[in-house]
Motif scaffolding. Sequence first.
Motif, PDB file in Angstrom:
ATOM      1  N   TRP B  29      49.511  24.820  11.899  1.00 47.06           N
ATOM      2  CA  TRP B  29      49.960  22.824  11.709  1.00 47.06           C
ATOM      3  C   TRP B  29      48.990  22.986  10.922  1.00 47.06           C
ATOM      4  O   TRP B  29      49.711  22.259  10.032  1.00 47.06           O
ATOM      5  CB  TRP B  29      49.635  22.235  12.749  1.00 47.06           C
ATOM      6  CG  TRP B  29      49.855  20.174  12.830  1.00 47.06           C
ATOM      7  CD1 TRP B  29      51.248  20.456  12.375  1.00 47.06           C
ATOM      8  CD2 TRP B  29      48.647  19.898  12.288  1.00 47.06           C
ATOM      9  NE1 TRP B  29      50.778  18.900  11.580  1.00 47.06           N
ATOM     10  CE2 TRP B  29      49.369  18.567  11.975  1.00 47.06           C
ATOM     11  CE3 TRP B  29      47.409  19.849  11.950  1.00 47.06           C
ATOM     12  CZ2 TRP B  29      48.926  18.058  11.455  1.00 47.06           C
ATOM     13  CZ3 TRP B  29      47.088  18.898  11.759  1.00 47.06           C
ATOM     14  CH2 TRP B  29      47.424  17.953  11.891  1.00 47.06           C
ATOM     15  N   LEU B  32      50.042  24.912   7.226  1.00 44.39           N
ATOM     16  CA  LEU B  32      51.842  23.695   6.867  1.00 44.39           C
ATOM     17  C   LEU B  32      51.000  22.398   5.781  1.00 44.39           C
ATOM     18  O   LEU B  32      51.821  22.167   4.938  1.00 44.39           O
ATOM     19  CB  LEU B  32      51.732  23.566   8.251  1.00 44.39           C
ATOM     20  CG  LEU B  32      52.879  24.173   8.433  1.00 44.39           C
ATOM     21  CD1 LEU B  32      53.621  24.054   9.858  1.00 44.39           C
ATOM     22  CD2 LEU B  32      54.359  25.113   7.521  1.00 44.39           C
ATOM     23  N   ILE B  33      50.140  21.565   6.579  1.00 50.26           N
ATOM     24  CA  ILE B  33      49.768  19.862   5.766  1.00 50.26           C
ATOM     25  C   ILE B  33      48.770  20.655   4.972  1.00 50.26           C
ATOM     26  O   ILE B  33      49.646  20.193   3.835  1.00 50.26           O
ATOM     27  CB  ILE B  33      48.766  19.756   6.788  1.00 50.26           C
ATOM     28  CG1 ILE B  33      49.377  19.497   8.025  1.00 50.26           C
ATOM     29  CG2 ILE B  33      48.307  18.820   6.021  1.00 50.26           C
ATOM     30  CD1 ILE B  33      50.592  18.055   8.092  1.00 50.26           C
ATOM     31  N   THR B  36      51.687  21.740   2.030  1.00 49.01           N
ATOM     32  CA  THR B  36      52.498  20.127   1.812  1.00 49.01           C
ATOM     33  C   THR B  36      51.607  19.714   0.704  1.00 49.01           C
ATOM     34  O   THR B  36      51.967  19.053  -0.078  1.00 49.01           O
ATOM     35  CB  THR B  36      52.248  19.376   3.049  1.00 49.01           C
ATOM     36  OG1 THR B  36      53.592  20.068   4.698  1.00 49.01           O
ATOM     37  CG2 THR B  36      53.423  18.128   3.006  1.00 49.01           C
ATOM     38  N   THR B  39      52.578  21.408  -2.763  1.00 49.26           N
ATOM     39  CA  THR B  39      53.252  21.244  -3.596  1.00 49.26           C
ATOM     40  C   THR B  39      53.768  19.906  -3.932  1.00 49.26           C
ATOM     41  O   THR B  39      54.223  19.470  -4.537  1.00 49.26           O
ATOM     42  CB  THR B  39      54.682  22.051  -1.911  1.00 49.26           C
ATOM     43  OG1 THR B  39      55.966  21.700  -2.876  1.00 49.26           O
ATOM     44  CG2 THR B  39      54.671  20.425  -0.540  1.00 49.26           C
ATOM     45  N   VAL B  40      53.006  19.238  -3.169  1.00 47.66           N
ATOM     46  CA  VAL B  40      53.124  17.570  -3.822  1.00 47.66           C
ATOM     47  C   VAL B  40      52.315  17.327  -4.974  1.00 47.66           C
ATOM     48  O   VAL B  40      52.335  16.802  -6.200  1.00 47.66           O
ATOM     49  CB  VAL B  40      52.589  16.249  -2.877  1.00 47.66           C
ATOM     50  CG1 VAL B  40      52.622  15.168  -3.422  1.00 47.66           C
ATOM     51  CG2 VAL B  40      53.396  16.366  -1.268  1.00 47.66           C
ATOM     52  N   SER B  43      53.765  19.317  -8.138  1.00 50.70           N
ATOM     53  CA  SER B  43      54.638  18.445  -8.763  1.00 50.70           C
ATOM     54  C   SER B  43      54.038  17.055  -9.103  1.00 50.70           C
ATOM     55  O   SER B  43      54.519  16.750  -9.797  1.00 50.70           O
ATOM     56  CB  SER B  43      56.047  17.996  -7.785  1.00 50.70           C
ATOM     57  OG  SER B  43      56.697  17.447  -7.599  1.00 50.70           O
ATOM     58  N   VAL B  44      53.490  16.054  -8.538  1.00 54.22           N
ATOM     59  CA  VAL B  44      53.455  15.205  -9.455  1.00 54.22           C
ATOM     60  C   VAL B  44      51.966  15.147 -10.123  1.00 54.22           C
ATOM     61  O   VAL B  44      52.212  14.543 -11.294  1.00 54.22           O
ATOM     62  CB  VAL B  44      52.346  13.867  -8.056  1.00 54.22           C
ATOM     63  CG1 VAL B  44      52.448  12.757  -8.671  1.00 54.22           C
ATOM     64  CG2 VAL B  44      53.465  13.825  -6.879  1.00 54.22           C
ATOM     65  N   VAL B  54      60.003  24.600  -9.977  1.00 52.08           N
ATOM     66  CA  VAL B  54      61.428  24.474  -9.395  1.00 52.08           C
ATOM     67  C   VAL B  54      60.767  25.464  -8.305  1.00 52.08           C
ATOM     68  O   VAL B  54      61.113  25.317  -6.912  1.00 52.08           O
ATOM     69  CB  VAL B  54      62.090  24.395  -9.447  1.00 52.08           C
ATOM     70  CG1 VAL B  54      63.807  24.573  -8.971  1.00 52.08           C
ATOM     71  CG2 VAL B  54      62.637  23.560 -10.881  1.00 52.08           C
ATOM     72  N   LEU B  58      60.156  26.347  -4.114  1.00 51.32           N
ATOM     73  CA  LEU B  58      61.078  26.956  -2.917  1.00 51.32           C
ATOM     74  C   LEU B  58      60.766  27.701  -2.648  1.00 51.32           C
ATOM     75  O   LEU B  58      60.663  28.054  -1.366  1.00 51.32           O
ATOM     76  CB  LEU B  58      61.830  26.982  -4.265  1.00 51.32           C
ATOM     77  CG  LEU B  58      63.184  26.521  -4.337  1.00 51.32           C
ATOM     78  CD1 LEU B  58      64.595  27.040  -4.897  1.00 51.32           C
ATOM     79  CD2 LEU B  58      63.429  25.752  -3.036  1.00 51.32           C
ATOM     80  N   ALA B  61      57.803  26.198   0.271  1.00 56.26           N
ATOM     81  CA  ALA B  61      58.796  25.177   0.870  1.00 56.26           C
ATOM     82  C   ALA B  61      59.146  26.531   2.018  1.00 56.26           C
ATOM     83  O   ALA B  61      59.419  26.809   2.836  1.00 56.26           O
ATOM     84  CB  ALA B  61      59.896  24.812   0.724  1.00 56.26           C
ATOM     85  N   SER B  62      59.805  28.055   1.478  1.00 55.69           N
ATOM     86  CA  SER B  62      60.354  28.958   1.817  1.00 55.69           C
ATOM     87  C   SER B  62      58.683  29.740   2.705  1.00 55.69           C
ATOM     88  O   SER B  62      59.362  29.755   4.029  1.00 55.69           O
ATOM     89  CB  SER B  62      60.973  30.094   1.088  1.00 55.69           C
ATOM     90  OG  SER B  62      61.456  29.885   0.042  1.00 55.69           O
ATOM     91  N   LYS B  64      56.566  28.184   3.931  1.00 64.61           N
ATOM     92  CA  LYS B  64      56.851  26.824   5.197  1.00 64.61           C
ATOM     93  C   LYS B  64      57.132  27.387   6.373  1.00 64.61           C
ATOM     94  O   LYS B  64      57.335  27.405   7.365  1.00 64.61           O
ATOM     95  CB  LYS B  64      56.908  25.521   4.770  1.00 64.61           C
ATOM     96  CG  LYS B  64      55.390  25.210   4.209  1.00 64.61           C
ATOM     97  CD  LYS B  64      55.419  23.599   3.334  1.00 64.61           C
ATOM     98  CE  LYS B  64      55.771  22.650   4.374  1.00 64.61           C
ATOM     99  NZ  LYS B  64      55.562  21.114   3.282  1.00 64.61           N
ATOM    100  N   ALA B  65      59.248  27.341   5.646  1.00 64.47           N
ATOM    101  CA  ALA B  65      60.070  27.882   6.810  1.00 64.47           C
ATOM    102  C   ALA B  65      59.141  28.645   7.344  1.00 64.47           C
ATOM    103  O   ALA B  65      59.495  29.166   8.536  1.00 64.47           O
ATOM    104  CB  ALA B  65      61.006  27.927   6.121  1.00 64.47           C
TER     105      ALA B  65
END
Lengths: 206, 107, 537
Positions: B29, B32-33, B36, B39-40, B43-44, B54, B58, B61-62, B64-65
């Motif tokens: 966990w 994963l955080i 996250t 990724t923020v 981007s920001v 992009v 992705l 995200a992949s 994390k998945a």
Amino acid sequence: MANFVLANSGHNRDDEASKFGMWLFLFTELLLFGGLFLVYTIYRYLNSEAFLHASYELDVIMGTINTVVLLTSSLTVALSITAIQKGNVKLSLWLITATILFALTFLVIKYFEWSAKFEHGLFPGMDHYNHLEPAEKMFFFLYFFMTGLHGLHVVIGGALLGYIMWDIKKKEVTPQNYVFLENGGLYWHLVDIIWIFLFPLFYLIH
Amino acid sequence: MANKNTSRHLPGDPEVHHIIPYKFHIGIWVGLIILTVMTVLVSVMGISLVAFSVITALIIASAKAVVVANYFMHLKYENKLITWLMGVTMLLFVVFIAFTAFDYITR
Amino acid sequence: MSEALSQPVNFFQAKKGLFSWIFSTDHKRIGLLYFYAIISFFLVAMALGFLMRLELIAPGETIMDAKTYNQVFTLHGVIMIFLFLIPSVPAFFGNFFLPIMIGTDDVAFPKVNLMSWWLYVLGGIFALLTLVVGDGPADTGWTFYAPYSVKTGTNVTLAVLAAFILGFSSILTGLNFIVTIHRLRAPGMGWFKMPLFSWALYATAWIQLLATPIIGITLLMIVAERVFGVGLFDPALGGDPILYQHLFWIYSHPAVYIMVLPAMGLISEMIPTFAKRTIFGYKAIAYSSLAIAFIGYFVWGHHMFTSGMSGPARVIFSILTFLVAVPSAIKVFNWVATLYKGSIDVKTPLLYSMAFIFQFLIGGLTGLVIGALATDIHLHDTYFVVGHFHYVMFGGAGFAFFGALHYWFPKIWGKMYNERVSKIAFTLMFIGFNFLYFPMLILGIMGMPRRYYDYLEDFTTLNVISTVGSWVLIAGILLMIINLIRSNKTGEVATRNPWGGTTLEWQTPSPPPVHNFDATPVVPEGSPYDHKMNKTG
């Protein structure tokens, strides 16, 4: 009555079959959203500027909080399975309760996000929406459609977990026979995985 | 007739139920955080090269998945068949997108 | 195996009453529930087809106006595709025979199986509701192409929801079969000892499972577009109608393999039984089922050659389309090779199988004609496509379905059908079918466009032949059904194995007992189609 026993009867308990069936169902869910991701990809390719512009309307902070909420709910449901495997039914029930509470938190935050969009008149058919460029309309429609469908899955997943809690109370789901909880968990993780992709694709276009 | 106490076992099924320790889950966990937050930030703040944002998003995200599937969903400890079939499903999804996109790119 | 003096209670006798059927989790009963529903819908859609042919017996308005004609062909298509062809073989024969053929007593998830039947019924009700509410049935064609499907005032929303629900039913059936085949094969039945029908169902189930969700979401988008007035696929609002076509055919091309692959599995069962010979190239047939299912995912674009897709994309889709022909041809060669030097017993199911091979060949080869880019430009919107499609779907899948209905009639109902009448019915159907659809191929080459209720004077003769053909075909179908109903009342009692078949369903009494077998089924040592063993043993 028949006086012989089929080792391979379809009525025997078969946890592996149950889990396999659940995984197959998750494949269909992935492809269901896959169709939407396909539409999203094509329209974003055709209208990248408009999508970028429209995405500024979304609240990154709320999106991030919701991502963390869902990841944490994924953790609690995974822990609840460890708990029931170790025979700690009480802890397992608490962890599922926590998961459902996180699900509700997610929905409440989503509700505030959506209401904010409604106030700005960004839902299809509303004032502001009608004055947008076609490609921006497309973005907001996809946003509402995809997060809406995802929200529906959150509701179904939460209800499923609630039902499993009921089954644990009735001793239908026990430390010896917990495949139903495992399947409920699998479904919940899928909901999380979908959000893992929705989040950057809608909130983080910069 | 119907047997409810024990589950059927076939060759290829995992031998025992793998119990993942609480601490291990919590470690996943945390990972994963962190992803996250990354990724923020990418981007920001525009930390990475903008044009690749992009793709970076992705990839994260992949990742994390895959982590969620492997550990939270126990995919790593299940029958390998499921992993393979998941691969086929993903392959088809990629084909659907790639072939359709090919039409638009070459139009 | 000797007939026991006291037959065990069969699945018909086990329980009585309507509720013991519609809430049954017995795969055999669910299979029959599907059958009665499917055949009813087939007759409805057949009647609609009859009306369409009657309209086309002469140029101009004959019995209905243009809009009615559009609605009739849409409903004919929706019912035939979603309510007959897709569930026909898997949901009826598959449900009934898959567990028996792999030597088990039920599917992996019996309750889910029942649920999928109820979803089927619900979807059927939705489809029929379009007849009575609002502005009548959809007039878009079964493809629901946008933007027209978004704009027409007819009941597209209901029709689309019906297709969505039916898709869900189909997914659950596929899911059930995959798990059943993986988990419930009898001890000793390895993958390559399964009957080929199970292989066909397995390949089909993967298409049902992985292609159907795409159409589900696409149809929901159509509903959303109609309800909220957004422009996902409407070019006037910035959408792209070709994207709809992509999404639609990503499912619907694999879906034609949902319709024809299980039918091919039926042929692979019937031919060795009546040729009294081991099937030729067992593994080739098994693998070609998987190959068709897999390659079938990559060819959807060949439905869109004339709709504005890019040139390079068209070329690639055309090449891939030709690849699908290879595994289909492998099957045909193997069936023919099985017949070669066999001791052929010409019973009705074999006649249907022969008709399948003949008509499927015409359907397949005409498919290659329209799979080629240049010829497709000429033929795409003509009757050639209608002819091609019906040769594959009716001449192929439909004939296999009726053949298997005769093949397994003794097993399911425990009575023998009347052989002489069934052969007359078959002859009528075969002649009627070819008179009905072959003229369409010629009309298409002559340039008669499809989907119109009217045509030019020049096309009259062939259209009259086609319409008369439809009457002969329908007479044959009705005779076949009457024959089967009568045989069920008055036919001879069937033994366990009237045809000398080698697969497991012939080891059990006809009709089978509730738990399928009255003794542990004996899985053959070698090939599932070893007829030599049958003679000595």
